[in-house]
Design an enzyme around this catalytic site. Sequence first.
Site, PDB file in Angstrom:
ATOM      1  CB  SER A  33      -0.902   0.012   1.235  1.00 47.72           C
ATOM      2  OG  SER A  33      -1.544   1.269   1.379  1.00 47.72           O
ATOM      3  N   GLY A  85      -7.812  -9.320   1.507  1.00 43.72           N
ATOM      4  CA  GLY A  85      -7.484  -8.147   2.296  1.00 43.72           C
ATOM      5  C   GLY A  85      -7.631  -8.389   3.771  1.00 43.72           C
ATOM      6  CB  THR A 113      -6.537   2.801  -5.448  1.00 44.53           C
ATOM      7  OG1 THR A 113      -5.874   1.594  -5.048  1.00 44.53           O
ATOM      8  CG2 THR A 113      -7.920   2.834  -4.811  1.00 44.53           C
ATOM      9  CE  LYS A 155      -7.486  -2.939  -4.489  1.00 48.62           C
ATOM     10  NZ  LYS A 155      -8.453  -2.080  -3.760  1.00 48.62           N
ATOM     11  CE1 TYR A 174      -6.232   5.382  -2.838  1.00 46.78           C
ATOM     12  CE2 TYR A 174      -4.342   5.287  -1.364  1.00 46.78           C
ATOM     13  CZ  TYR A 174      -5.628   4.898  -1.691  1.00 46.78           C
ATOM     14  OH  TYR A 174      -6.301   4.033  -0.881  1.00 46.78           O
ATOM     15  CG  HIS A 212     -11.441   0.973  -1.135  1.00 49.26           C
ATOM     16  ND1 HIS A 212     -10.625   1.620  -2.026  1.00 49.26           N
ATOM     17  CD2 HIS A 212     -10.810   1.084   0.070  1.00 49.26           C
ATOM     18  CE1 HIS A 212      -9.570   2.119  -1.403  1.00 49.26           C
ATOM     19  NE2 HIS A 212      -9.647   1.792  -0.128  1.00 49.26           N
TER      20      HIS A 212
END
Length: 342
Positions: free
Chosen positions: A104, A291, A152, A213, A126, A237
């Site tokens: 991440s 996740g 994302t 994504k 991002y 998400h």
Amino acid sequence: MAASTNPDLLAAQARAALDRDAYDYLATGAGQEVTLTENLAGWRLPLRPRVLRDVSTVDTETSLLGTPVAAPLGVAPLGFQRWFHPDGEVATAKGAAASLFVLSMRATTGFDQLTPVAGPWWCQVYRLQDRQLTVETIRQAVAAGARALVLTVDTPYAGEKARPTEPPAGLPVNALLPGQPGWDDPRCWVAADLSLADIGWFREISGLPVVVKGVLRGDDARECLAAGAAAIWVSNHGGRQLDGAVATATALPEVVAAVADRAEVYVDGGVRSGRDVARALALGARAAFLGRPVAWALAAGGVAGVRSLLDGIHAELWEAMALLGCATVDELIPDLVTGLAQ
């Protein structure tokens, strides 16, 4: 089911290991948590096994964007992992070394700690309000050995959570940007003007394939491919953004049909077992990503917990394939799922 893959047991173990805020951060969905619930229900598709097929050898191997993997199974990006275990992303990467690990952008561990212990990995990104900070992070990810970027796109704003909590003060939430502003600085907020043109921009500045994504519609998938995406990731998400959004198991067939073999399609959201992975592949996904279960396993057992979970899910997939009459992952096709017979 073995204890290491039982989602209810893992969640209970994580709840016992974590403080209330940390557990609620992992567990919560947006709004009234409708999508969170529907993600789980979406995979309860009855299976239609074939018999009298030679399954004396069952091969779960595949490749993701050219990277060989032992199973079509990966670890979805999850931020703030040192909130859940002192070793955070390092422990997850070690436990997931045999799988594909997605780091991440909101990691609590730097690239220098991750790369010595990780197997194949991608970096989730991002586009930040400050483009230069975005560029610096991507350049570091490329230098550290990321094999793809996962962009994302479903978070122009953070959805209001049913159980809102914030990471504790002092957590190193800008570990990928050492010496740069933390995530509470507006420069590090996600840009709300993200557009299709940014797919090409990310590809240009990184030289890496870009996985988009957060796609739930076929028309969006086609537009992403036309804009330069290398693969499409079906995701809502984890039910943490728009409450009431379609479950990923429901959205997957439309996206797969729209992509029409022009690119790989991945999925996450509510995947809890190897049988769910088999269902995802039967619906056309190239791989499924986990996740919350990984976070629970990390909180409850660190490296060993993550490894045990992923090994257990892999074993369940092998068993499901054998009992479905599938010797390879390519034999997992829609008519193995009730209601989708061709």
